[in-house]
Design an enzyme around this catalytic site. Structure first.
Site, PDB file in Angstrom:
ATOM      1  N   GLU A  46       3.511   6.928   0.307  1.00  0.00           N
ATOM      2  CA  GLU A  46       2.736   6.628  -0.901  1.00  0.00           C
ATOM      3  C   GLU A  46       1.252   6.551  -0.591  1.00  0.00           C
ATOM      4  OE1 GLU A  46       0.633   4.030  -3.860  1.00  0.00           O
ATOM      5  OE2 GLU A  46       0.855   3.794  -1.704  1.00  0.00           O
ATOM      6  N   GLU A  47       0.918   5.878   0.500  1.00  0.00           N
ATOM      7  CA  GLU A  47      -0.495   5.636   0.793  1.00  0.00           C
ATOM      8  C   GLU A  47      -1.309   6.924   0.935  1.00  0.00           C
ATOM      9  OE1 GLU A  47      -2.018   3.077   0.343  1.00  0.00           O
ATOM     10  OE2 GLU A  47      -0.762   1.345   0.703  1.00  0.00           O
ATOM     11  N   HIS A  98       7.170   1.439  -2.074  1.00  0.00           N
ATOM     12  CA  HIS A  98       6.916   2.224  -0.859  1.00  0.00           C
ATOM     13  C   HIS A  98       6.913   1.332   0.369  1.00  0.00           C
ATOM     14  CE1 HIS A  98       2.545   1.476   0.072  1.00  0.00           C
ATOM     15  NE2 HIS A  98       2.472   1.189  -1.211  1.00  0.00           N
ATOM     16  N   ASP A 135       4.785  -2.454  -6.110  1.00  0.00           N
ATOM     17  CA  ASP A 135       4.016  -1.983  -4.963  1.00  0.00           C
ATOM     18  C   ASP A 135       3.513  -3.204  -4.203  1.00  0.00           C
ATOM     19  OD1 ASP A 135       2.103  -0.896  -3.203  1.00  0.00           O
ATOM     20  OD2 ASP A 135       1.535   0.687  -4.586  1.00  0.00           O
ATOM     21  N   HIS A 176      -6.062  -3.170   2.550  1.00  0.00           N
ATOM     22  CA  HIS A 176      -6.081  -2.053   3.500  1.00  0.00           C
ATOM     23  C   HIS A 176      -6.855  -2.374   4.787  1.00  0.00           C
ATOM     24  CE1 HIS A 176      -4.999   1.510   0.604  1.00  0.00           C
ATOM     25  NE2 HIS A 176      -4.108   0.523   0.571  1.00  0.00           N
ATOM     26  N   ASP A 181       0.373  -5.084   0.655  1.00  0.00           N
ATOM     27  CA  ASP A 181       0.523  -3.679   0.263  1.00  0.00           C
ATOM     28  C   ASP A 181       1.109  -2.873   1.417  1.00  0.00           C
ATOM     29  OD1 ASP A 181       0.294  -1.164  -0.851  1.00  0.00           O
ATOM     30  OD2 ASP A 181      -1.887  -1.091  -0.733  1.00  0.00           O
TER      31      ASP A 181
END
Length: 709
Positions: free
Chosen positions: A397-398, A350, A426, A510, A360
């Site tokens: 995706e997230e 993604h 990923d 994140h 990520d």
């Protein structure tokens, strides 16, 4: 690129593209290596990977933002530059959530304003994100609202944690529940759901230093772990209830093209406000909690004794999220197969990130682009695989696994007939430790391919470095279930999947600190592991796409299924449950049928006429382990052997597992019978494939094939 100081302003887009273009021209002008795999090993470079990563991480690129759309153009253009075919966009309308404003304050017994921003690091130019007042740490899909209430601390927010509070006489209803990110229930959405289902007025989720901060080691910028101000953004969609169909949920499009929100909020969307907090902000609340001392195991690393409340700490919070219909744009490119263009090996990663997303997912996106460059170079050198290779750069995706899931739905018929495997990457690089998971039939294949690339640290085969970190000296291929873009392939259609990455200490997940500075100085200095993953991914894809006989060994799968039976019986304890002996016997029949076929294939050569039918039979074994009815209340999840719990964890023989959770023991014999039939279907496919194999003519070697590597 590898040694460029991150304090220097980032490379401009034109310069990055120029560097990548120069690398492509240089390689295309050189004498072509003899074999496709040699090209794939040669083409990916640290400089090219680093240029991709730098460009991808220059700005935040959440799904639905203009920057993420520009990155879709970037990926498309690179796919075209590298020679991929049929490069297209796949657009999906979807409900997206954006943080508009947020505020939180301890109002009693002592007033403390909470600063909802991560602190900058002078050495990292990207750590000044919150200079922009439009950047708000938030939970995607949290209900907007304003709440003032006493706080209760609920540890990790698991069902067991809430049961403990109930036994202690601590009432959650009407209060704000403070929870930490921790195992075994690490998905933030499930924590919020648990609080909501017990009548909480709001939820707060924070990162405790025990889990990803100073208790683990040096914090950023001096080390890999999260500093006291780091905040984990993320979605809290109740996605275990099944994806939206389509992903617009309770919104509808009128004839004039305007999207209008329905009156009743969809069941997958939270109905209480929530927000993420830093460890520092959580400390300001926890220090003012009283009531019982937190039970054993609930104490984190903050330097005081934790209490559960309720109160006297009272918090006022305000959440203002913007939900609107936007567009997810995935990018699809192909290398058409020379003999079986309708049989697909799919590579996916993604593109969208919560902020910069260096680990990520941009470490994976950069690796995919290098893989595409390598395979495109092989194509231009005259090599074309037997089957089609599909490159999929997913969006969304997230927040909701949207791009991959909708593409799977839109192409379900073709995928059921012809998907060979899906290889997912990923968060590709967070350190030097290789990890892989796969559908058990592909576990041996994954181990074999890691012999073909070298580990950057040792210089020897990656397989050997992987084995050295594994128990017993055999590389451990784990179970994969329901955490990222392979979900729809495996759980909905029954497509064999692989997921892989290089892992390491990673405490900035994140957050704004998951940026180019963290990656270039801590996660992958020199980008050696990023280039290595691209080489591995390319060789893995090529071998699956070009193998005469697909390397799907179902005897390994049947043996894994026996372990699944053990796991579900253990899940039922201490309550009594009949042993699943009929399922065990069926798994052994499946193992016997698989072993018979594999023995034949390992000792015989096959004429080309037999290959297509044999390979199609191998593909259908995994499909036979699904049923269209799906799970009770979750019909999207159709696999009978594995499914995701409402967390990042797996459950085995999910119909039986969930019957145990519902205390519906009477349903277990029926569900065991369903498992028996699935195992027998799989065994029957393999027996029929064995029976159809033509006996090889004496001395016939021309065009013949074997399953052996």
């Amino acid at each position: 690129m590898a040694d460029r100081p991150h304090t220097i302003p980032g490379l401009a887009a034109a310069a990055a593209v120029a560097l990548l273009g120069a690398a492509t021209v240089a390689l295309s002008g050189a004498a072509a290596p003899r074999g496709a795999e040699e090209i794939i090993r040669t083409v990916p470079t640290t400089a090219s990977y680093g240029a991709h990563l730098l460009f991808l991480t220059e700005e935040p690129h959440q799904a639905g933002t203009p920057r993420n759309m520009r990155l879709a153009d970037y990926v498309r253009d690179r796919f075209l530059d590298y020679g991929l075919e049929e490069v297209t966009f796949h657009d999906t309308p979807a409900l997206l959530s954006f943080g508009r404003a947020a505020a939180a304050e301890v109002v009693a017994p002592e007033r403390v304003a909470l600063r909802l921003a991560e602190e900058p690091c002078p050495a990292d130019k990207d750590s000044y994100l919150y200079r922009d007042p439009g950047q708000v740490p938030f939970h995607g899909y949290a209900l907007s609202g304003e709440v003032t209430a006493e706080v209760v601390y609920a540890n990790g927010g698991s069902p067991e944690d809430f049961a403990t509070l109930e036994r202690m006489g601590v009432e959650v209803r009407g209060r704000i529940v403070l929870m930490r990110y921790s195992e075994p229930y690490s998905y933030r959405g499930y924590k919020v759901f648990m609080a909501e289902s017990r009548g909480a007025a709001a939820a707060l989720v924070y990162s405790d230093p025990q889990d990803d901060g100073y208790a683990r080691g040096e914090v950023y910028p001096d080390g890999p772990w999260g500093p006291m101000s780091h905040v984990q953004w993320g979605a809290i969609l109740y996605d275990w209830k099944g994806p939206g169909d389509p992903f617009t949920f309770h919104w509808t499009k009128h004839r004039d093209g305007v999207w209008v929100e329905g009156r009743e909020r969809d069941r997958q969307l939270p109905r209480i406000p929530s927000m993420p907090l830093s460890p520092g902000n959580a400390a300001a609340i926890l220090k003012q909690l009283r009531g019982p001392v937190a039970p054993s195991g609930w104490q984190g690393a903050l330097p005081f004794t934790y209490h559960v409340g309720p109160g006297p700490a009272v918090v006022h919070l305000k959440v203002d999220n913007d939900e609107r219909i936007g567009t997810l744009r995935s990018v699809i490119g192909r290398i058409r197969g020379r003999e079986e263009p309708d049989r697909w090996v799919i590579l996916g990663n993604h593109r969208d990130a919560w902020i910069y997303g260096a680990v990520d997912p941009s470490s994976g996106t950069a690796a995919m682009l290098e893989t595409a460059r390598a395979l495109g170079t092989a194509l231009r050198a005259g090599h074309r695989p037997r089957r089609t290779i599909v490159f999929a750069d997913w969006d969304g995706e997230e927040p909701l696994l949207g791009g991959s899931t909708q593409w799977v739905k839109d192409n379900a018929e073709s995928l059921r007939a012809g998907a060979v495997a899906y290889i997912n990457v990923d968060s590709a690089i967070a350190g030097p430790r290789f990890e892989a998971g796969a559908t058990p039939a592909l576990a041996g294949f994954v181990r074999d391919v890691t012999r073909a690339v070298n580990d950057p640290a040792t210089g020897g085969p990656l397989h050997d470095a992987w084995a050295a970190q594994s128990k017993g000296g055999t590389p451990e291929v784990g179970t994969i279930v329901g955490a990222t873009d392979y979900t729809a392939f495996q759980e909905h259609l029954g497509v064999s999947c692989i997921d892989m990455y290089f892992d390491g200490p990673y405490g900035v997940y994140h957050s704004q600190y998951d940026d180019h500075g963290w990656m270039s100085r801590i996660g992958d200095p020199g980008f050696y592991y990023g280039a290595t993953l691209a080489r591995l991914w390319g060789i893995m894809a090529w071998r699956l796409a070009d193998a005469a006989i697909l390397p799907l060994r179902y005897s390994d799968y049947a043996r894994a299924a026996l372990g699944y039976i053990d796991a579900v019986e253990a899940h039922a304890r201490p309550a009594p449950m009949p042993r699943l002996e009929r399922a065990r016997a069926a798994a052994r029949r499946w193992e016997e049928a698989a072993t018979a076929l594999e023995t034949r294939l390992d000792t015989a050569t096959l004429p080309p006429a037999d290959l297509r039918g044999l390979n199609d039979a191998l593909l259908q074994v995994e499909r036979s382990l699904t049923e269209a009815a799906g799970l009770q209340g979750r019909p999207f999840y159709r696999h009978l052997l594995v499914a995701p719990q409402p967390t990042y964890r797996e459950e085995y023989l999910p119909r039986i597992w969930e019957a145990i959770d519902r205390d519906d023991r009477e349903a277990i014999p029926r569900h065991e019978e369903e498992i028996v039939k699935a195992f027998d279907r799989a065994a029957d496919i393999l027996r029929r494939a064995t029976g159809k194999l033509a006996a090889p003519a004496p001395g016939a070697a021309s065009g013949a094939a074997s399953m052996k590597p």
